[in-house]
Enzyme design. Structure first.
Site, mmCIF file in Angstrom:
data_model
loop_
_atom_site.group_PDB
_atom_site.id
_atom_site.type_symbol
_atom_site.label_atom_id
_atom_site.label_comp_id
_atom_site.label_asym_id
_atom_site.label_seq_id
_atom_site.Cartn_x
_atom_site.Cartn_y
_atom_site.Cartn_z
ATOM 1 C CD GLU A 81 -2.957 -1.120 2.282
ATOM 2 O OE1 GLU A 81 -2.549 -0.659 3.359
ATOM 3 O OE2 GLU A 81 -4.072 -1.645 2.140
ATOM 4 C CD GLU A 112 5.039 -21.261 11.412
ATOM 5 O OE1 GLU A 112 5.143 -21.549 12.618
ATOM 6 O OE2 GLU A 112 4.100 -20.602 10.940
#
EC number: 4.2.1.126
Length: 272
Positions: A81, A112
């Site tokens: 953004e 992960e």
């Protein structure tokens, strides 16, 4: 002091399946109301990190977010953004998720848990000592993130983290640990809820304050935003009208000519 994951502790509520929809919504909202208070407590820590990021970005440094699962997705969201909002290049704020871009939509098993891949992902960007890496992990125990920050520390790269547990392994390897303790989740262990919301709030604060410090806002307006749709063209036109006290038509023509709110204002003021 023993490390306790408050994010994994049992919910303050039980028999959720027996609640009405109204009760569920009301109780979730009651829990969510505690989040801003938790964030408020760590503002001095966020401030210290932001100041350090700005110093490095003024030297050409970049900001990286690294995380897995929800945390990784939140980092990517914030990074993605920045270009349309502040007019910066996509290479200035970068979100990296364990498992690669496919993990944005679908979980990648055991991604992960890698203790080497985060650094491998970072070196693809030629990371250097002007850059900052923020590890995001609600639990504070994600190996992918911890190992990445450890390597950054070795290489003289500024590190920070956003976690929702006190005294986590991630905090211990971070130079600037931000610990937003929001307590047990409404659904036990579902850290996409309060923890995720807290992380999003902190990310908003970091990126927005950094960009303001870098001069990407004038007054309270996004004068460097990308004009990528009609809504934003209309917004840009109104910004120019307000700033220069001219008609909507004149403002719109200036925006079409210069393709930038900032350039339109500056060129008008310079007589161009």
């Amino acid at each position: 002091m023993a490390f306790t994951k408050t994010t994994e502790q049992a919910s303050n509520y039980n028999h959720l399946e027996k609640m009405t929809v109204f009760e569920l919504l009301n109780n979730i909202n009651s829990e969510d109301k505690t989040i801003p208070t938790a964030v408020n407590k760590v503002i001095p820590t966020i401030e210290k990190l932001v100041i350090s990021i700005v110093e490095r970005m003024k030297k050409g440094g970049r900001l990286f977010y690294v995380g897995a699962g929800t945390s990784g997705r939140l980092g990517i969201l914030d990074a993605s953004e920045c270009p349309p909002t502040f007019g910066v290049p996509h290479t200035m704020v970068i979100g990296i998720i364990a498992g690669g871009d496919s993990a944005i939509r679908k979980a990648v098993e055991f991604a992960e848990d890698s203790t080497t891949q985060c650094w491998n992902d970072l070196i693809e960007y030629n990371i250097n000592s002007n850059d900052t890496v923020i590890g995001i992990a609600a639990s504070g125990t994600t190996p992918y993130v911890i190992s990445g920050l450890e390597k950054c520390n070795e290489k003289g790269i500024l590190t920070g983290c956003i976690t929702c547990n006190l005294g986590s392994p991630l905090s211990k390897v971070s130079q600037n640990p931000i610990e937003v303790v929001v307590g047990p989740e409404f659904v036990t262990g579902s850290s996409r809820m309060k923890a995720g919301t807290a992380q999003k709030l902190v990310l908003n604060m970091i990126s927005t304050s950094v960009m303001i410090q870098l001069g990407k806002i004038k007054g309270n307006k996004m004068i460097d935003m990308q004009l990528s749709n009609n809504k934003l063209v209309d917004r840009g036109t109104k910004m120019i009208m307000d700033e220069l006290n001219i008609s909507e038509k004149e403002a719109y023509m200036l925006l079409l000519k210069h393709q930038s709110v900032r350039k339109a204002i500056n060129n008008f003021n310079n007589g161009n």
